[in-house]
Scaffold this active site. Sequence first.
Site, PDB file in Angstrom:
ATOM      1  N   LYS A   1       0.875  -1.181   0.000  1.00  0.00           N
ATOM      2  CA  LYS A   1       0.000   0.000   0.000  1.00  0.00           C
ATOM      3  C   LYS A   1       0.908   1.225   0.000  1.00  0.00           C
ATOM      4  O   LYS A   1       1.540   1.552   1.001  1.00  0.00           O
ATOM      5  CB  LYS A   1      -0.861  -0.013   1.284  1.00  0.00           C
ATOM      6  CG  LYS A   1      -2.198   0.663   1.167  1.00  0.00           C
ATOM      7  CD  LYS A   1      -2.178   2.158   0.946  1.00  0.00           C
ATOM      8  CE  LYS A   1      -1.837   2.970   2.176  1.00  0.00           C
ATOM      9  NZ  LYS A   1      -1.687   4.405   1.885  1.00  0.00           N
TER      10      LYS A   1
ATOM     11  N   GLU B   1      10.332   1.350  10.232  1.00  0.00           N
ATOM     12  CA  GLU B   1      11.359   2.356   9.964  1.00  0.00           C
ATOM     13  C   GLU B   1      10.664   3.703  10.096  1.00  0.00           C
ATOM     14  O   GLU B   1       9.834   4.060   9.268  1.00  0.00           O
ATOM     15  CB  GLU B   1      11.930   2.113   8.565  1.00  0.00           C
ATOM     16  CG  GLU B   1      13.304   2.715   8.407  1.00  0.00           C
ATOM     17  CD  GLU B   1      13.227   4.121   7.878  1.00  0.00           C
ATOM     18  OE1 GLU B   1      13.106   5.046   8.722  1.00  0.00           O
ATOM     19  OE2 GLU B   1      13.269   4.292   6.660  1.00  0.00           O
TER      20      GLU B   1
ATOM     21  N   CYS C   1      13.926  10.390   6.207  1.00  0.00           N
ATOM     22  CA  CYS C   1      13.992   9.886   7.590  1.00  0.00           C
ATOM     23  C   CYS C   1      15.400   9.970   8.133  1.00  0.00           C
ATOM     24  O   CYS C   1      15.607  10.234   9.306  1.00  0.00           O
ATOM     25  CB  CYS C   1      13.454   8.465   7.657  1.00  0.00           C
ATOM     26  SG  CYS C   1      14.087   7.434   6.346  1.00  0.00           S
TER      27      CYS C   1
ATOM     28  N   GLU D   1      11.406  15.535  15.114  1.00  0.00           N
ATOM     29  CA  GLU D   1      11.642  15.414  13.680  1.00  0.00           C
ATOM     30  C   GLU D   1      10.742  16.420  12.959  1.00  0.00           C
ATOM     31  O   GLU D   1       9.520  16.377  13.091  1.00  0.00           O
ATOM     32  CB  GLU D   1      11.310  13.996  13.210  1.00  0.00           C
ATOM     33  CG  GLU D   1      11.674  13.780  11.760  1.00  0.00           C
ATOM     34  CD  GLU D   1      11.405  12.358  11.279  1.00  0.00           C
ATOM     35  OE1 GLU D   1      10.332  11.824  11.600  1.00  0.00           O
ATOM     36  OE2 GLU D   1      12.260  11.810  10.573  1.00  0.00           O
TER      37      GLU D   1
HETATM   38  P1  ADP Z   1       2.591  10.977   7.258  1.00  0.00           P
HETATM   39  O1  ADP Z   1       1.941  11.458   8.526  1.00  0.00           O
HETATM   40  O2  ADP Z   1       3.875  11.662   6.990  1.00  0.00           O
HETATM   41  O3  ADP Z   1       1.710  10.935   6.060  1.00  0.00           O
HETATM   42  P2  ADP Z   1       2.221   8.201   7.879  1.00  0.00           P
HETATM   43  O4  ADP Z   1       3.062   7.399   8.788  1.00  0.00           O
HETATM   44  O5  ADP Z   1       0.845   8.498   8.356  1.00  0.00           O
HETATM   45  O6  ADP Z   1       3.058   9.485   7.556  1.00  0.00           O
HETATM   46  O7  ADP Z   1       2.126   7.480   6.454  1.00  0.00           O
HETATM   47  C1  ADP Z   1       2.947   6.429   6.017  1.00  0.00           C
HETATM   48  C2  ADP Z   1       2.104   5.374   5.338  1.00  0.00           C
HETATM   49  O8  ADP Z   1       1.197   4.828   6.305  1.00  0.00           O
HETATM   50  C3  ADP Z   1       1.227   5.873   4.195  1.00  0.00           C
HETATM   51  O9  ADP Z   1       1.148   4.879   3.184  1.00  0.00           O
HETATM   52  C4  ADP Z   1      -0.117   6.064   4.855  1.00  0.00           C
HETATM   53  O10 ADP Z   1      -1.209   6.006   3.959  1.00  0.00           O
HETATM   54  C5  ADP Z   1      -0.130   4.878   5.796  1.00  0.00           C
HETATM   55  N1  ADP Z   1      -1.065   5.011   6.937  1.00  0.00           N
HETATM   56  C6  ADP Z   1      -1.548   6.144   7.507  1.00  0.00           C
HETATM   57  N2  ADP Z   1      -2.381   5.844   8.519  1.00  0.00           N
HETATM   58  C7  ADP Z   1      -2.432   4.500   8.610  1.00  0.00           C
HETATM   59  C8  ADP Z   1      -3.089   3.563   9.482  1.00  0.00           C
HETATM   60  N3  ADP Z   1      -3.892   3.974  10.463  1.00  0.00           N
HETATM   61  N4  ADP Z   1      -2.871   2.244   9.290  1.00  0.00           N
HETATM   62  C9  ADP Z   1      -2.042   1.806   8.307  1.00  0.00           C
HETATM   63  N5  ADP Z   1      -1.408   2.633   7.460  1.00  0.00           N
HETATM   64  C10 ADP Z   1      -1.574   3.965   7.600  1.00  0.00           C
END
Ligand code: ADP
Length: 480
Positions: A175, A250, A284, A381
């Site tokens: 995803k 990560e 990161c 960060e």
């Molecule tokens: P940011 O806040 O910088 O967008 P995230 O950690 O939320 O960073 O996003 C990293 C990845 O995790 C993206 O592919 C995002 O769609 C996905 N993501 C965001 N929320 C969830 C969740 N609750 N469960 C699983 N994946 C998620």
Amino acid sequence: MLKRYLNLIDGKLRTALSGRELDVRCPSDGLPFAKIPASSAMDINAAVKAARAAVDDGEWSHLSAVGRGRLLTKLGDLVLDNLDDLTSIEAMDTGKPMREAEQDIRMTARYFEFYGGSADKIGGETLPYFNMFNAQVLREPHGVTGHIIPWNYPSQIFARTLAPALAMGNAVVLKPAEQACLTPIQLAVLAREAGFPKGSINVVSGTGAMAGAALARHRGIDFLSFTGSPKTGASVAAAAARNRIACSLELGGKSPQIVFEDARKEEYLHILVQGVIQNAGQTCSAGSRVLVQESMFGEVLDGLASRFEALTAGPHDEDPDLGALISNVQKKRVLRYLNLPDRPHLVAQGNVSPSAPAGGHYVRPTLFGPASEHSRLSQEEIFGPVLVCTSFKDERDAVRIANGTEYGLVAGIWTRDGDRQMRVAKALHCGQVFINSYGAGGGVELPFGGVGKSGHGREKGMAALHTFSRLKTVVHHHGL
Ligand code: ADP
């Protein structure tokens, strides 16, 4: 007419089952230019089912390690054949300068090349045991692995996490991030062209809350690999724990570059700047803190200031020093840090190009110092082009400050003293240390990952082949 990108599920290109879509916007001007499927739990379910069939008894499960390696190598070649196309898509989707996007695509090919070559070079072992027994340890794939990746390096992180998983024989469901996911989708199409059998690679786009969460909690997943923020990482790890599966996380960092007074200024100044402005600081492993020995502090700060003032943020196709940030949300997040009431002294700021469209998410690269090691800018960060400088007295003090955040991903040490180089490298709490260099990004060969709030598990290098496999001990009593 916006270009439509599709999911790859069970070897077929598909819209979301609900028919819903999301707009993809270019960070350089904020305008929509493509559409992606807004997938839900139903699409994730179909992808996991296809991956399960591929790994249980599909064509994929019958390929030898050599066969898997050849497919990965071929995919690497196809990536290079499509270098220009993938570079423009990556730059438009992320806002990063063209030369950085091109580097990312070349690195993507390198991941497939590296793991293509390694697929048939890792195995199990036999153990000394009682004479009438043969004891062996088999190295096996987990089965179906789930991968959730962020928007900052879509192509590279796609390859970084999928290539070793595929090399070991897992079938994958990935995803990508909704903010930037076009190269992952294109790479899946190229993988099909390379000959990856149906179900071995499934890419499903959509929001984190819908598609991401559905993948993280799916009971058909045997291992999860997540790259992203600590907050989301914790929720992914909690979902993995509920299903009793392992995961690798990560999660970013606040990586220090430590400059001792004997280091060569002409070698490090440029790299200190590059270490934080690459991808507009949305990396990161960005070297977002510089710790300088007090005798040199003023001189180093002056050198950094003149370099920061000469930087320009601009549209990706002008190949500027740095591009726009990924979104307005990210821009606001960074500006909040720049405007904190108790922020340290602002030393210098770069510029935004006059040709930058008003709708783009530009932030001026900014240098702060001297900053207390306890200030929020030194601890948190920021994920933007912001560098924070702090002084230290001696080696002990440097190590204490470097280790004084919740994170621990990468560190840089600048000194000519060989004994000190090794002492400090050993004392730092993090996953990678560079001595008289700094390598944010790249380094396919080098195991990478963090400690503490930076996460756990290792990707890259041969270490990733361990991450994406598990051991089975077989004890055979054959008699005397
Ligand atoms: P940011 O806040 O910088 O967008 P995230 O950690 O939320 O960073 O996003 C990293 C990845 O995790 C993206 O592919 C995002 O769609 C996905 N993501 C965001 N929320 C969830 C969740 N609750 N469960 C699983 N994946 C998620």
